[in-house]
Design a protein around this motif. Structure first.
Motif, short mmCIF file in Angstrom:
data_model
loop_
_atom_site.label_atom_id
_atom_site.label_comp_id
_atom_site.label_asym_id
_atom_site.label_seq_id
_atom_site.Cartn_x
_atom_site.Cartn_y
_atom_site.Cartn_z
N GLY A 1 0.85 -1.18 0.00
CA GLY A 1 0.00 0.00 0.00
C GLY A 1 0.89 1.23 0.00
O GLY A 1 2.12 1.11 -0.05
N PHE A 2 0.28 2.41 0.07
CA PHE A 2 1.03 3.65 -0.04
C PHE A 2 1.63 4.16 1.26
O PHE A 2 2.41 5.11 1.26
CB PHE A 2 0.14 4.75 -0.64
CG PHE A 2 -0.05 4.60 -2.12
CD1 PHE A 2 0.86 5.13 -3.02
CD2 PHE A 2 -1.14 3.92 -2.62
CE1 PHE A 2 0.70 5.00 -4.38
CE2 PHE A 2 -1.32 3.77 -4.00
CZ PHE A 2 -0.40 4.31 -4.87
N GLU A 3 1.25 3.55 2.37
CA GLU A 3 1.73 4.05 3.66
C GLU A 3 3.26 4.05 3.70
O GLU A 3 3.90 3.02 3.50
CB GLU A 3 1.18 3.21 4.80
CG GLU A 3 -0.07 3.82 5.39
CD GLU A 3 -0.69 2.97 6.47
OE1 GLU A 3 -1.09 3.54 7.51
OE2 GLU A 3 -0.77 1.75 6.28
N GLY A 4 3.83 5.23 3.91
CA GLY A 4 5.28 5.36 4.00
C GLY A 4 5.97 5.45 2.65
O GLY A 4 7.18 5.61 2.58
N PHE A 5 5.19 5.32 1.56
CA PHE A 5 5.79 5.34 0.23
C PHE A 5 6.07 6.78 -0.20
O PHE A 5 5.24 7.65 -0.06
CB PHE A 5 4.86 4.65 -0.78
CG PHE A 5 5.52 4.40 -2.12
CD1 PHE A 5 6.44 3.37 -2.28
CD2 PHE A 5 5.22 5.20 -3.22
CE1 PHE A 5 7.05 3.14 -3.51
CE2 PHE A 5 5.83 4.97 -4.46
CZ PHE A 5 6.75 3.95 -4.60
N LYS A 6 7.28 6.99 -0.75
CA LYS A 6 7.70 8.34 -1.17
C LYS A 6 8.04 8.34 -2.66
O LYS A 6 8.42 7.31 -3.21
CB LYS A 6 8.96 8.75 -0.40
CG LYS A 6 8.75 8.96 1.10
CD LYS A 6 8.70 10.46 1.40
CE LYS A 6 8.60 10.78 2.87
NZ LYS A 6 7.42 10.21 3.53
N PHE A 7 7.93 9.51 -3.27
CA PHE A 7 8.25 9.64 -4.69
C PHE A 7 9.66 9.11 -4.97
O PHE A 7 9.90 8.43 -5.98
CB PHE A 7 8.14 11.11 -5.13
CG PHE A 7 8.46 11.33 -6.58
CD1 PHE A 7 7.68 10.75 -7.58
CD2 PHE A 7 9.54 12.12 -6.96
CE1 PHE A 7 7.98 10.95 -8.93
CE2 PHE A 7 9.84 12.31 -8.30
CZ PHE A 7 9.06 11.73 -9.29
N ALA A 8 10.60 9.39 -4.07
CA ALA A 8 12.00 8.94 -4.24
C ALA A 8 12.11 7.41 -4.31
O ALA A 8 13.06 6.88 -4.91
CB ALA A 8 12.86 9.48 -3.10
N ASP A 9 11.14 6.69 -3.74
CA ASP A 9 11.17 5.22 -3.78
C ASP A 9 10.98 4.67 -5.20
O ASP A 9 11.20 3.48 -5.44
CB ASP A 9 10.08 4.63 -2.86
CG ASP A 9 10.32 4.99 -1.40
OD1 ASP A 9 11.50 5.15 -1.03
OD2 ASP A 9 9.34 5.10 -0.64
N LEU A 10 10.56 5.53 -6.14
CA LEU A 10 10.37 5.09 -7.52
C LEU A 10 11.69 4.99 -8.27
O LEU A 10 11.76 4.40 -9.34
CB LEU A 10 9.45 6.08 -8.27
CG LEU A 10 7.97 6.08 -7.88
CD1 LEU A 10 7.25 7.21 -8.58
CD2 LEU A 10 7.34 4.74 -8.24
N HIS A 11 12.73 5.58 -7.70
CA HIS A 11 14.02 5.64 -8.43
C HIS A 11 15.06 4.68 -7.87
O HIS A 11 14.93 4.20 -6.79
CB HIS A 11 14.54 7.08 -8.43
CG HIS A 11 13.60 8.02 -9.11
ND1 HIS A 11 12.68 8.78 -8.42
CD2 HIS A 11 13.40 8.27 -10.42
CE1 HIS A 11 11.97 9.48 -9.31
NE2 HIS A 11 12.37 9.19 -10.52
#
Ligand code: BG6
Ligand code: MG
Length: 212
Positions: A202-212
């Motif tokens: 899920g999105f909890e704790g997920f950051k844009f930077a985690d996509l890279h």
């Protein structure tokens, strides 16, 4: 690098998947058979009429075009009735925080959904305002796993497919994102969404930077 994000609606932004399941199961039960959770998994991301055809083939039932339209309409009325209980509190955990971060970073956002109810649902959970474009079941001519839905979104956001990330909970949606040449982020479990580039619960704790 990722310059735009495309989101599926059902099962990603909000848990309408449970309402779809209840309404489809009712339809199957009315016709004299049951629909398991596992069978329901195949329906995720698939259009209303295609879903109905899959269910009818599970039950081994043939209906005329008129009967199929009537059943689909009845299912949708039941589904929308269930959706009436939805409020902004039903947005899935972490989604709003993540989309707020994207807004702050000026990352354009698009919706890529097979649903013809997308605008109604987004309004009822007060999430319409996050989106720079809406590509939904009323615009597309080819459903997931065809890449059309996400390619249209990328074009609307004037971003190359390779610079787009797609968030999807459905196998067909991951396939659609991959054939569009995009980064596919699966929301769910790795065993089901094996074709995704990244899978998160899920999105909890997920950051844009985690996509890279
Ligand atoms: C998809 C859902 O987003 O939209 C499917 O995953 C659903 O379960 C499809 O059937 C079409 O939705 P609607 O709202 O147009 O019936
Ligand atoms: Mg979905």
């Amino acid at each position: 690098s990722i310059k735009a994000c495309l989101f599926d609606l059902d099962g990603v932004i909000v848990d309408t998947a449970k309402f779809h399941y209840i309404a489809w199961r009712r339809l199957a039960n009315d016709l004299g058979f049951d629909l398991t959770l596992e069978q329901n998994e195949q329906l995720k991301g698939i259009s209303r009429m295609e879903s109905l055809d899959i269910i009818l083939s599970i039950g081994g039932i043939t209906l005329s075009k008129e009967e199929r339209l009537a059943r689909a309409t009845e299912k949708n009325l039941r589904y929308l009735e269930l959706c009436k209980q939805m409020t902004p509190n039903d947005v899935l955990p972490g989604v709003r925080t993540f989309m707020d971060e994207l807004k702050q970073l000026s990352i354009p956002m698009g919706l890529g959904s097979a649903s013809k109810n997308a605008t109604i649902i987004l309004n009822s959970i007060d999430m319409l305002r996050y989106f720079d474009t809406i590509v939904d079941g009323n615009r597309i001519t080819k459903g997931k796993p065809d890449p059309q839905v996400f390619l249209m979104g990328a074009e609307d956001l004037q971003t190359k497919p390779e610079n787009c990330a797609v968030f999807e909970d459905a196998v067909a949606g991951i396939q659609s994102a991959k054939s569009a040449g995009m980064l596919a982020v699966g929301i769910g479990v790795k065993t089901v969404l094996a074709e995704a580039d990244i899978v998160i619960a899920g999105f909890e704790g997920f950051k844009f930077a985690d996509l890279h």
